[in-house]
Design a protein around this motif. Structure first.
Motif, PDB file in Angstrom:
ATOM      1  N   PHE A 273     -37.836  60.972  -7.140  1.00 10.99           N
ATOM      2  CA  PHE A 273     -39.206  61.224  -7.580  1.00 10.99           C
ATOM      3  C   PHE A 273     -40.172  61.156  -6.398  1.00 10.99           C
ATOM      4  N   ASN A 274     -39.999  60.142  -5.539  1.00 11.69           N
ATOM      5  CA  ASN A 274     -40.836  60.016  -4.349  1.00 11.69           C
ATOM      6  C   ASN A 274     -40.762  61.258  -3.489  1.00 11.69           C
ATOM      7  N   GLN A 275     -39.535  61.719  -3.266  1.00 12.59           N
ATOM      8  CA  GLN A 275     -39.337  62.896  -2.420  1.00 12.59           C
ATOM      9  C   GLN A 275     -39.968  64.137  -3.049  1.00 12.59           C
ATOM     10  N   SER A 276     -40.044  64.166  -4.374  1.00 14.48           N
ATOM     11  CA  SER A 276     -40.652  65.298  -5.068  1.00 14.48           C
ATOM     12  C   SER A 276     -42.173  65.243  -5.051  1.00 14.48           C
ATOM     13  N   GLY A 277     -42.724  64.109  -4.584  1.00 17.23           N
ATOM     14  CA  GLY A 277     -44.175  63.996  -4.485  1.00 17.23           C
ATOM     15  C   GLY A 277     -44.801  63.050  -5.485  1.00 17.23           C
ATOM     16  N   ILE A 278     -43.991  62.483  -6.389  1.00 13.21           N
ATOM     17  CA  ILE A 278     -44.507  61.528  -7.374  1.00 13.21           C
ATOM     18  C   ILE A 278     -44.107  60.124  -6.918  1.00 13.21           C
ATOM     19  N   GLU A 279     -45.087  59.371  -6.401  1.00 13.66           N
ATOM     20  CA  GLU A 279     -44.793  58.089  -5.761  1.00 13.66           C
ATOM     21  C   GLU A 279     -45.011  56.892  -6.674  1.00 13.66           C
ATOM     22  N   ASN A 280     -45.728  57.073  -7.777  1.00 12.55           N
ATOM     23  CA  ASN A 280     -46.034  55.935  -8.652  1.00 12.55           C
ATOM     24  C   ASN A 280     -44.893  55.672  -9.629  1.00 12.55           C
ATOM     25  N   VAL A 281     -43.727  55.352  -9.068  1.00 16.07           N
ATOM     26  CA  VAL A 281     -42.527  55.149  -9.875  1.00 16.07           C
ATOM     27  C   VAL A 281     -41.749  53.941  -9.377  1.00 16.07           C
ATOM     28  N   VAL A 282     -41.249  53.128 -10.315  1.00 18.14           N
ATOM     29  CA  VAL A 282     -40.443  51.946  -9.983  1.00 18.14           C
ATOM     30  C   VAL A 282     -39.238  51.898 -10.911  1.00 18.14           C
ATOM     31  N   ALA A 283     -38.256  51.066 -10.552  1.00 22.03           N
ATOM     32  CA  ALA A 283     -37.038  50.961 -11.364  1.00 22.03           C
ATOM     33  C   ALA A 283     -36.716  49.512 -11.665  1.00 22.03           C
ATOM     34  N   SER A 284     -36.140  49.295 -12.844  1.00 25.31           N
ATOM     35  CA  SER A 284     -35.672  47.964 -13.211  1.00 25.31           C
ATOM     36  C   SER A 284     -34.293  47.686 -12.633  1.00 25.31           C
ATOM     37  N   SER A 285     -33.770  48.627 -11.861  1.00 26.23           N
ATOM     38  CA  SER A 285     -32.491  48.480 -11.147  1.00 26.23           C
ATOM     39  C   SER A 285     -31.312  48.212 -12.084  1.00 26.23           C
ATOM     40  N   GLY A 286     -31.317  48.866 -13.227  1.00 24.29           N
ATOM     41  CA  GLY A 286     -30.178  48.767 -14.123  1.00 24.29           C
ATOM     42  C   GLY A 286     -30.144  47.527 -14.988  1.00 24.29           C
ATOM     43  N   THR A 287     -31.074  46.601 -14.788  1.00 25.53           N
ATOM     44  CA  THR A 287     -31.110  45.390 -15.610  1.00 25.53           C
ATOM     45  C   THR A 287     -32.046  45.611 -16.800  1.00 25.53           C
ATOM     46  N   ALA A 288     -31.878  44.808 -17.842  1.00 25.23           N
ATOM     47  CA  ALA A 288     -32.794  44.883 -18.978  1.00 25.23           C
ATOM     48  C   ALA A 288     -34.190  44.486 -18.508  1.00 25.23           C
ATOM     49  N   LEU A 289     -35.184  45.212 -18.974  1.00 15.89           N
ATOM     50  CA  LEU A 289     -36.567  44.966 -18.572  1.00 15.89           C
ATOM     51  C   LEU A 289     -36.999  43.560 -18.976  1.00 15.89           C
ATOM     52  N   THR A 290     -37.699  42.869 -18.076  1.00 19.08           N
ATOM     53  CA  THR A 290     -38.118  41.488 -18.325  1.00 19.08           C
ATOM     54  C   THR A 290     -39.641  41.371 -18.311  1.00 19.08           C
ATOM     55  N   PRO A 291     -40.203  40.322 -18.950  1.00 15.86           N
ATOM     56  CA  PRO A 291     -41.653  40.115 -18.921  1.00 15.86           C
ATOM     57  C   PRO A 291     -42.211  39.987 -17.503  1.00 15.86           C
ATOM     58  N   ASP A 292     -41.471  39.345 -16.608  1.00 14.69           N
ATOM     59  CA  ASP A 292     -41.944  39.193 -15.224  1.00 14.69           C
ATOM     60  C   ASP A 292     -42.071  40.555 -14.534  1.00 14.69           C
ATOM     61  N   GLN A 293     -41.117  41.442 -14.781  1.00 16.79           N
ATOM     62  CA  GLN A 293     -41.196  42.775 -14.192  1.00 16.79           C
ATOM     63  C   GLN A 293     -42.393  43.549 -14.737  1.00 16.79           C
ATOM     64  N   ILE A 294     -42.631  43.394 -16.042  1.00 11.26           N
ATOM     65  CA  ILE A 294     -43.759  44.089 -16.668  1.00 11.26           C
ATOM     66  C   ILE A 294     -45.078  43.577 -16.092  1.00 11.26           C
ATOM     67  N   ARG A 295     -45.163  42.270 -15.869  1.00 14.64           N
ATOM     68  CA  ARG A 295     -46.397  41.711 -15.328  1.00 14.64           C
ATOM     69  C   ARG A 295     -46.666  42.179 -13.907  1.00 14.64           C
ATOM     70  N   LEU A 296     -45.608  42.503 -13.164  1.00 13.17           N
ATOM     71  CA  LEU A 296     -45.806  43.088 -11.834  1.00 13.17           C
ATOM     72  C   LEU A 296     -46.585  44.394 -11.944  1.00 13.17           C
ATOM     73  N   ILE A 297     -46.200  45.219 -12.910  1.00 12.85           N
ATOM     74  CA  ILE A 297     -46.890  46.500 -13.119  1.00 12.85           C
ATOM     75  C   ILE A 297     -48.299  46.255 -13.638  1.00 12.85           C
ATOM     76  N   ASN A 298     -48.423  45.285 -14.530  1.00 12.49           N
ATOM     77  CA  ASN A 298     -49.709  45.003 -15.183  1.00 12.49           C
ATOM     78  C   ASN A 298     -50.794  44.634 -14.182  1.00 12.49           C
ATOM     79  N   ARG A 299     -50.401  44.106 -13.038  1.00 10.27           N
ATOM     80  CA  ARG A 299     -51.379  43.773 -12.006  1.00 10.27           C
ATOM     81  C   ARG A 299     -52.005  45.026 -11.398  1.00 10.27           C
ATOM     82  N   LEU A 300     -51.293  46.135 -11.493  1.00 12.72           N
ATOM     83  CA  LEU A 300     -51.738  47.374 -10.848  1.00 12.72           C
ATOM     84  C   LEU A 300     -52.311  48.387 -11.830  1.00 12.72           C
ATOM     85  N   THR A 301     -51.806  48.401 -13.061  1.00  8.09           N
ATOM     86  CA  THR A 301     -52.280  49.355 -14.066  1.00  8.09           C
ATOM     87  C   THR A 301     -51.925  48.864 -15.459  1.00  8.09           C
ATOM     88  N   LYS A 302     -52.664  49.354 -16.460  1.00  2.00           N
ATOM     89  CA  LYS A 302     -52.364  49.024 -17.854  1.00  2.00           C
ATOM     90  C   LYS A 302     -51.505  50.101 -18.511  1.00  2.00           C
TER      91      LYS A 302
END
Length: 662
Positions: A273-302
């Protein structure tokens, strides 16, 4: 050791709002900025940044300080690490002085782990680009995935050689200790011969929001059925997979700027996605999504857009994470790709324009997505349809905002062709059930809870009955010194003078003082020393700094502030920002500016402290008389009368009715 000149340059160059803006989505609030706390769970902003003062304050957790303090608190940097990070950010060349043996011995364990991880990232990347094995196997693999040299460099992709201990031998040869190679999980211990965890794998460094290397993901390229396809670093003091999002370092600025984050599952999804020009993308790296990971995003956007593979089974498993995102009060959209496609493969074959258009046209509200995904399974089965509707209402119940819940109930009613009343009733049942469950958990520790409640209740009563007036007054003195200490103001001095008839009269004379001089002289005149040890030390430090610096700069003072002073000074300086945080002016409440009456503020504070201290002396004299009722108390009575006259004069000057402050 970093030179003082470098440290001074870093402090002078770094802007607190720019530094924190890399980690927290800040919005302007008057002359300041506000955002969600990165240190606690919240949905209303309580985090304030003051560019003018060069400091920040998190009212939810009580933390505060300057740019360095934020990096040390948020990123767990040591002081030197924070300086190096800012020097790199602002392209400041670092001057080094030789470390003593003692300084080297005191190097933090976590810092050593970070240094080892950074070395590993460089080693794997260099091996990929320069060694024959790396180019033939690792580099060829990334090229087959369609990654350019620029992309490979941007994500520091690498390769770990097939030899059992190639990396370990290299690291030990460079002076890195085996204990840190093992504690980071890069090397697996064995009595006879430690070996590399990631041998024969292409490497994906996992970085924190600030860019520090926390761990690695490694993909095997052979068909060895006994070996895991992907292998991650084990949990360590610096790597906690449930609190990390792959690509957050590269994506943070784009996420904040575009006010949206695309969430995917794998490393290559992010990279493609980054190489295609869309940089606002992250991955949970194959693990189940956690509240701590969500809060990382929440600091930057809703706003989060979850991207799923076209595989239906995978979709059903993945949508469980949506409820967690909703619980954080965030807005969720979902986009799936055609059957057989994933974000990586779809981005690889699409132009930037086509990819953006697909995401915009196919991103659905989570209610619409759930309905379209699960309705095919329900078909004409009324029982399964009822289960689907209940599942959707459960998701809606996770939304903290009641207005949003109401809107989603209406939307669900329309899509599923069922009355709003039934949905509202079901929602109420779910919420009530959750409330009962919470109540049951609280009752499990009922007796202990009652004891805690009683203690807190009693402490609160004591707090109401007895307010520490002296603490407040001394804190006020420190506040005035910090904010206005170097300002020149006109003050009134009162003197006693004998007239021609031999009578004693009072007269006043106006003089110009600097505020810090006026406060210092007033306390010296009364031979008063601040009672609170911390305030006393800060007072002495401030007075010394004012006397040393002809032109006082708050930024310079904060730059050299001792660590044990920093928290209290920040609390005092940011107290006024509560006005901005709560938007009193928006509610037609206009607090009076302190700069309008600085001299009056100083005089009132000093007089009130005198009044309070004299009042304590009077009480001590009265208690002495009561305890020595058989003694001659004439002298004590005369002193009480004199002190009462003094209190009367204080009251007259302050324009108040005489009252008790304790």
């Amino acid at each position: 050791m970093i030179s003082k000149a470098t440290i001074d340059t870093v402090f002078e160059t770094a802007r607190v709002e720019e530094v924190i803006g890399d980690f927290v989505n800040l919005k302007r609030a008057g002359s300041n900025f506000k955002g969600l706390s990165p240190f606690s769970e919240e949905r209303s902003p309580s985090f304030m940044v003051s560019p003018a003062k060069g400091i920040w304050k998190d009212f939810s957790s009580g933390k505060g300080g300057n740019s360095i303090a934020f990096l040390m608190e948020h990123e767990k940097f040591t002081y030197p690490e924070a300086i190096r990070y800012l020097a790199k950010k602002y392209n400041i060349e670092i001057e080094e002085t030789e470390q003593t043996d003692e300084e080297k011995a005191n190097t933090d364990i976590r810092e050593s782990m970070y240094l080892v991880s950074e070395f590993a990232k460089t080693y794997f990347h260099t091996t990929l680009l320069n060694s024959e094995e790396g180019k033939a196997i690792g580099y060829s693999y990334f090229k087959e995935r369609g990654f350019t040299n620029e992309t490979i460099t941007k994500f520091s992709l690498g390769y770990s050689p097939e030899a059992w201990d190639a990396f370990t031998k290299e690291a030990l040869g460079k002076g890195y200790k085996l204990e840190f190679l093992e504690s980071t999980g890069l090397t697996i211990p064995r009595d006879d011969r430690p070996f590399d965890r990631f041998k024969g794998r292409v490497m994906f460094p996992i970085q924190s929001m600030s860019g520090r290397v926390l761990g690695f993901g490694g993909r095997i390229l052979t068909n060895d059925k006994k070996a895991a396809k992907y292998l991650n670093s084990p949990e360590s003091d610096i790597y906690h997979k449930s609190k990390v999002l792959y690509g957050i370092f590269q994506a943070k600025q784009s996420i904040a700027k575009l006010n949206n984050c695309y969430l995917v599952e794998g490393y290559t999804d992010v990279i493609q996605f980054n190489q295609s020009g869309i940089e606002n993308v992250v991955a949970s790296s194959g693990t189940a999504l956690t509240p701590d990971q969500i809060r990382l995003i929440n600091r930057l956007t809703k706003n989060v857009t979850v991207l799923f593979d076209g595989d239906a089974a995978g979709l059903r498993a993945s949508i469980r994470g949506i409820d967690l995102i909703l619980e954080e009060g965030m807005n969720v959209k979902v986009c799936s790709f055609p059957d057989g496609e994933d974000p990586d493969s779809f981005a690889k074959k699409s132009s930037y324009e086509d990819l953006v258009a697909y995401l915009e046209n196919n991103a659905k509200d989570f209610i619409q997505f759930k309905a379209s995904l699960l309705m095919n399974e329900a078909k004409n089965d009324p029982i399964r349809k009822a289960d689907l509707i209940r599942d959707m209402v459960v998701s809606i119940s996770k939304i903290p905002d009641r207005i949003q819940r109401e809107i989603y109930i209406q939307e669900c009613s329309r899509i599923m062709d069922i009355s709003e009343q039934v949905l509202q009733s079901t929602l109420a049942q779910i919420v009530q059930k959750e409330t009962i469950e919470v109540g049951k958990k609280l009752k499990q520790n009922d007796s202990a809870g009652q004891q805690v409640f009683e203690v807190v209740k009693n402490e609160n009563i004591l707090g109401i009955e007895k307010v520490d007036i002296l603490y407040r007054l001394e804190r006020k003195i420190i506040e005035i010194l910090l904010l206005y200490g170097n300002k020149e103001e006109e003050f009134e001095d009162t003197y006693l003078k004998t007239n021609e008839d031999g009578e004693i009269e009072t007269f006043t004379e106006k003089k110009i003082y600097k505020v810090f001089q006026r406060i210092y002289l007033s306390l010296q005149e009364d031979e008063v020393e601040l009672a609170n040890p911390l305030f006393r030390d800060i007072f002495k430090d401030l007075i010394a700094f004012y006397n040393e610096q002809e032109n006082f700069s708050l930024e310079q003072y904060l730059m050299r502030l001792q660590t044990d002073f920093a928290q209290e000074v920040t609390d005092i300086l940011m107290e006024d920002e509560r006005v901005v945080l709560h938007d009193w002016q928006g509610q037609n409440i206009f607090p009076k500016s302190k700069t309008e009456t600085i001299a009056q503020n100083v005089s009132e504070t000093i007089l009130t402290m005198r009044w309070y201290l004299v009042g304590r002396i009077i009480e001590e004299l009265k208690n002495s008389i009561l305890s020595e009722s058989n003694s001659d108390n004439t002298e004590s009575m005369a002193m009480i009368m004199d002190y009462n006259m003094l209190v009367h004069s204080f009251s007259k000057k302050l324009g108040r009715v005489m009252s008790r402050y304790y």
